[in-house]
Scaffold this motif. Structure first.
Motif, PDB file in Angstrom:
ATOM      1  N   SER A 113       0.687  -1.094  -0.030  1.00 16.65           N
ATOM      2  CA  SER A 113       0.002   0.047   0.111  1.00 16.65           C
ATOM      3  C   SER A 113       0.902   1.188   0.077  1.00 16.65           C
ATOM      4  CB  SER A 113      -1.098  -0.073   1.277  1.00 16.65           C
ATOM      5  OG  SER A 113      -0.254   0.116   2.304  1.00 16.65           O
ATOM      6  N   VAL A 114       0.345   2.261  -0.192  1.00 24.90           N
ATOM      7  CA  VAL A 114       1.127   3.543  -0.371  1.00 24.90           C
ATOM      8  C   VAL A 114       0.257   4.492   0.606  1.00 24.90           C
ATOM      9  CG1 VAL A 114       1.557   5.720  -1.782  1.00 24.90           C
ATOM     10  CG2 VAL A 114       1.595   3.303  -2.771  1.00 24.90           C
ATOM     11  N   MET A 145       5.707 -15.976 -30.120  1.00 24.45           N
ATOM     12  CA  MET A 145       5.705 -14.784 -30.927  1.00 24.45           C
ATOM     13  C   MET A 145       4.915 -13.614 -29.973  1.00 24.45           C
ATOM     14  SD  MET A 145       5.744 -13.343 -33.928  1.00 24.45           S
ATOM     15  CE  MET A 145       5.872 -14.453 -35.152  1.00 24.45           C
ATOM     16  N   GLN A 146       3.815 -13.967 -29.203  1.00 24.31           N
ATOM     17  CA  GLN A 146       3.401 -12.846 -28.450  1.00 24.31           C
ATOM     18  C   GLN A 146       4.432 -12.410 -27.383  1.00 24.31           C
ATOM     19  OE1 GLN A 146       0.142 -14.843 -26.831  1.00 24.31           O
ATOM     20  NE2 GLN A 146      -1.180 -13.915 -28.516  1.00 24.31           N
ATOM     21  N   THR A 147       5.510 -13.108 -26.888  1.00 22.21           N
ATOM     22  CA  THR A 147       6.524 -12.839 -26.189  1.00 22.21           C
ATOM     23  C   THR A 147       7.234 -11.980 -26.878  1.00 22.21           C
ATOM     24  OG1 THR A 147       6.232 -14.776 -24.719  1.00 22.21           O
ATOM     25  CG2 THR A 147       8.202 -13.417 -24.522  1.00 22.21           C
ATOM     26  N   LYS A 148       7.925 -12.332 -28.047  1.00 20.19           N
ATOM     27  CA  LYS A 148       8.715 -11.629 -28.718  1.00 20.19           C
ATOM     28  C   LYS A 148       8.229 -10.165 -29.122  1.00 20.19           C
ATOM     29  CE  LYS A 148      11.104 -11.731 -33.080  1.00 20.19           C
ATOM     30  NZ  LYS A 148      11.310 -12.538 -34.542  1.00 20.19           N
ATOM     31  N   LYS A 149       6.834 -10.221 -29.515  1.00 17.24           N
ATOM     32  CA  LYS A 149       6.272  -8.928 -29.865  1.00 17.24           C
ATOM     33  C   LYS A 149       5.965  -7.936 -28.745  1.00 17.24           C
ATOM     34  CE  LYS A 149       4.887  -9.770 -34.482  1.00 17.24           C
ATOM     35  NZ  LYS A 149       4.720  -8.881 -35.439  1.00 17.24           N
ATOM     36  N   VAL A 150       5.590  -8.377 -27.772  1.00 12.82           N
ATOM     37  CA  VAL A 150       5.506  -7.706 -26.265  1.00 12.82           C
ATOM     38  C   VAL A 150       6.468  -6.979 -26.077  1.00 12.82           C
ATOM     39  CG1 VAL A 150       4.990  -7.904 -23.941  1.00 12.82           C
ATOM     40  CG2 VAL A 150       3.617  -9.034 -25.467  1.00 12.82           C
ATOM     41  N   LYS A 151       7.797  -7.469 -26.136  1.00 12.97           N
ATOM     42  CA  LYS A 151       8.981  -6.833 -25.808  1.00 12.97           C
ATOM     43  C   LYS A 151       9.422  -5.710 -26.832  1.00 12.97           C
ATOM     44  CE  LYS A 151      11.259 -10.840 -23.419  1.00 12.97           C
ATOM     45  NZ  LYS A 151      12.437 -11.630 -23.209  1.00 12.97           N
ATOM     46  N   LYS A 152       8.874  -5.881 -27.786  1.00  9.63           N
ATOM     47  CA  LYS A 152       9.287  -4.901 -28.745  1.00  9.63           C
ATOM     48  C   LYS A 152       8.513  -3.314 -28.689  1.00  9.63           C
ATOM     49  CE  LYS A 152      10.542  -7.655 -32.757  1.00  9.63           C
ATOM     50  NZ  LYS A 152      10.537  -7.884 -34.317  1.00  9.63           N
ATOM     51  N   HIS A 153       7.428  -3.326 -27.515  1.00  9.63           N
ATOM     52  CA  HIS A 153       6.558  -2.327 -27.445  1.00  9.63           C
ATOM     53  C   HIS A 153       7.307  -1.476 -26.328  1.00  9.63           C
ATOM     54  CE1 HIS A 153       4.003  -4.502 -29.688  1.00  9.63           C
ATOM     55  NE2 HIS A 153       3.230  -3.483 -30.043  1.00  9.63           N
ATOM     56  N   ASP A 154       6.941  -0.273 -26.174  1.00  5.86           N
ATOM     57  CA  ASP A 154       7.644   0.870 -25.300  1.00  5.86           C
ATOM     58  C   ASP A 154       6.531   0.843 -24.264  1.00  5.86           C
ATOM     59  OD1 ASP A 154       8.250   2.850 -23.979  1.00  5.86           O
ATOM     60  OD2 ASP A 154       7.802   4.503 -25.401  1.00  5.86           O
ATOM     61  N   TRP A 155       6.827  -0.018 -23.190  1.00  8.68           N
ATOM     62  CA  TRP A 155       5.878  -0.285 -21.984  1.00  8.68           C
ATOM     63  C   TRP A 155       6.274   0.834 -21.177  1.00  8.68           C
ATOM     64  CZ3 TRP A 155       1.672  -2.947 -22.109  1.00  8.68           C
ATOM     65  CH2 TRP A 155       1.679  -3.835 -22.984  1.00  8.68           C
ATOM     66  N   CYS A 156       7.427   1.163 -21.364  1.00  5.71           N
ATOM     67  CA  CYS A 156       7.706   2.466 -20.395  1.00  5.71           C
ATOM     68  C   CYS A 156       6.953   3.875 -20.660  1.00  5.71           C
ATOM     69  CB  CYS A 156       9.462   2.865 -20.392  1.00  5.71           C
ATOM     70  SG  CYS A 156      10.323   1.492 -19.848  1.00  5.71           S
ATOM     71  N   GLY A 157       7.013   4.020 -21.906  1.00  8.41           N
ATOM     72  CA  GLY A 157       6.281   5.169 -22.384  1.00  8.41           C
ATOM     73  C   GLY A 157       4.736   5.005 -21.999  1.00  8.41           C
ATOM     74  N   TYR A 158       4.288   3.901 -22.209  1.00  9.66           N
ATOM     75  CA  TYR A 158       2.820   3.573 -22.001  1.00  9.66           C
ATOM     76  C   TYR A 158       2.502   3.760 -20.390  1.00  9.66           C
ATOM     77  CZ  TYR A 158      -1.680   1.050 -21.367  1.00  9.66           C
ATOM     78  OH  TYR A 158      -2.714   0.786 -20.895  1.00  9.66           O
ATOM     79  N   LEU A 159       3.363   3.311 -19.556  1.00  9.04           N
ATOM     80  CA  LEU A 159       3.128   3.766 -18.126  1.00  9.04           C
ATOM     81  C   LEU A 159       3.353   5.278 -17.784  1.00  9.04           C
ATOM     82  CD1 LEU A 159       4.062   1.942 -14.914  1.00  9.04           C
ATOM     83  CD2 LEU A 159       4.845   4.287 -14.989  1.00  9.04           C
ATOM     84  N   LEU A 160       4.285   5.734 -18.426  1.00  9.96           N
ATOM     85  CA  LEU A 160       4.260   7.239 -18.213  1.00  9.96           C
ATOM     86  C   LEU A 160       3.237   8.048 -18.793  1.00  9.96           C
ATOM     87  CD1 LEU A 160       6.283   9.071 -16.666  1.00  9.96           C
ATOM     88  CD2 LEU A 160       7.594   9.535 -19.098  1.00  9.96           C
ATOM     89  N   ARG A 168      -3.137  11.461 -14.021  1.00 11.85           N
ATOM     90  CA  ARG A 168      -3.167  12.717 -13.147  1.00 11.85           C
ATOM     91  C   ARG A 168      -4.133  13.809 -13.446  1.00 11.85           C
ATOM     92  NH1 ARG A 168      -2.843  17.187 -11.771  1.00 11.85           N
ATOM     93  NH2 ARG A 168      -1.229  18.159  -9.946  1.00 11.85           N
ATOM     94  N   GLU A 169      -3.892  13.900 -14.919  1.00 10.26           N
ATOM     95  CA  GLU A 169      -4.863  15.211 -15.364  1.00 10.26           C
ATOM     96  C   GLU A 169      -6.285  14.858 -14.916  1.00 10.26           C
ATOM     97  OE1 GLU A 169      -5.789  17.618 -19.562  1.00 10.26           O
ATOM     98  OE2 GLU A 169      -4.877  15.615 -19.647  1.00 10.26           O
ATOM     99  N   PRO A 172      -0.758   4.873 -11.766  1.00  9.42           N
ATOM    100  CA  PRO A 172       0.477   4.181 -11.398  1.00  9.42           C
ATOM    101  C   PRO A 172       1.209   4.999 -10.372  1.00  9.42           C
ATOM    102  CG  PRO A 172       0.767   4.882 -13.736  1.00  9.42           C
ATOM    103  CD  PRO A 172      -0.325   5.154 -13.174  1.00  9.42           C
ATOM    104  N   ILE A 173       0.470   5.326  -9.099  1.00 11.80           N
ATOM    105  CA  ILE A 173       1.164   6.163  -7.842  1.00 11.80           C
ATOM    106  C   ILE A 173       2.264   5.282  -7.579  1.00 11.80           C
ATOM    107  CG2 ILE A 173      -0.491   5.268  -6.357  1.00 11.80           C
ATOM    108  CD1 ILE A 173       0.695   8.849  -6.688  1.00 11.80           C
ATOM    109  N   VAL A 174       2.618   4.063  -7.556  1.00  9.34           N
ATOM    110  CA  VAL A 174       3.523   3.467  -7.047  1.00  9.34           C
ATOM    111  C   VAL A 174       5.001   3.976  -7.865  1.00  9.34           C
ATOM    112  CG1 VAL A 174       4.950   1.262  -6.582  1.00  9.34           C
ATOM    113  CG2 VAL A 174       2.471   1.335  -6.144  1.00  9.34           C
ATOM    114  N   PHE A 175       4.921   4.176  -8.950  1.00  8.76           N
ATOM    115  CA  PHE A 175       5.990   4.705  -9.646  1.00  8.76           C
ATOM    116  C   PHE A 175       6.562   6.070  -9.194  1.00  8.76           C
ATOM    117  CE2 PHE A 175       7.756   7.573 -13.056  1.00  8.76           C
ATOM    118  CZ  PHE A 175       8.910   6.938 -13.246  1.00  8.76           C
ATOM    119  N   LEU A 176       5.692   6.997  -8.856  1.00  5.43           N
ATOM    120  CA  LEU A 176       6.087   8.346  -8.117  1.00  5.43           C
ATOM    121  C   LEU A 176       6.526   7.948  -6.761  1.00  5.43           C
ATOM    122  CD1 LEU A 176       3.256  10.698  -9.167  1.00  5.43           C
ATOM    123  CD2 LEU A 176       5.693  10.434 -10.277  1.00  5.43           C
TER     124      LEU A 176
END
Length: 152
Positions: A24-25, A98-113, A120-121, A134-138
């Motif tokens: 928890s936060v 195939m799904q594992t390979k493709k999932v890794k090619k995506h920008d999950w960091c950008g998605y979270l941000l 927040r907005e 994703p408040i845990v990131f902050l």
């Protein structure tokens, strides 16, 4: 999670989440972070007017998410389209590989941000609602940076 599930999470590139033990936060901390996070500048305003800009590299360092080059467009929740259904398969192959390979090619960091900025907005415009981003990131990101700064 059982070991098979944990292995699958690691194979997809999200194994770092398995090491987080945040149950928890504290509400006061979450509220302070949200009050001081500027979704337009993607930064956290710290005491003494210090501005901490956050970017996808921070997400990658904190969570270890895959940071591939393919941008993830947010699907409309009302359509019922699942993320993996949006990934075109190139040929007949092992679907899991195939799904594992493709999932890794995506920008999950950008998605979270981007999710952090969007939620927040929304929260800023209607504070009577519970924050759903994703408040845990902050919580974790400034803590790591504070530790690094204290050792310099």
């Amino acid at each position: 999670m059982n070991e098979r599930q944990k292995t699958a999470v690691r194979q997809l590139g999200f194994g770092g989440l398995l090491d987080f033990d945040v149950a928890s936060v504290p509400g006061t901390l979450a509220y302070w972070l949200l009050e001081h996070f500027d979704h337009l500048r993607c930064s956290l305003m710290l005491p003494n007017d210090v501005q901490l800009v956050v970017d996808t590299k921070d997400v990658e360092l904190v969570f270890g998410f895959p940071n591939g080059g393919l941008k993830i467009d947010r699907c409309d929740i009302n359509t019922g389209i699942k993320y993996l259904e949006t990934i075109p398969l190139e040929e007949e192959v092992d679907i899991n590989a195939m799904q594992t390979k493709k999932v890794k090619k995506h920008d999950w960091c950008g998605y979270l941000l981007n999710n952090m900025l969007r939620t927040r907005e929304l929260w800023k415009n209607n504070r009577s609602k519970v924050f759903s981003g994703p408040i845990v990131f902050l919580v974790v990101c400034p803590s790591i940076i504070a530790v690094i700064l204290s050792t310099i």
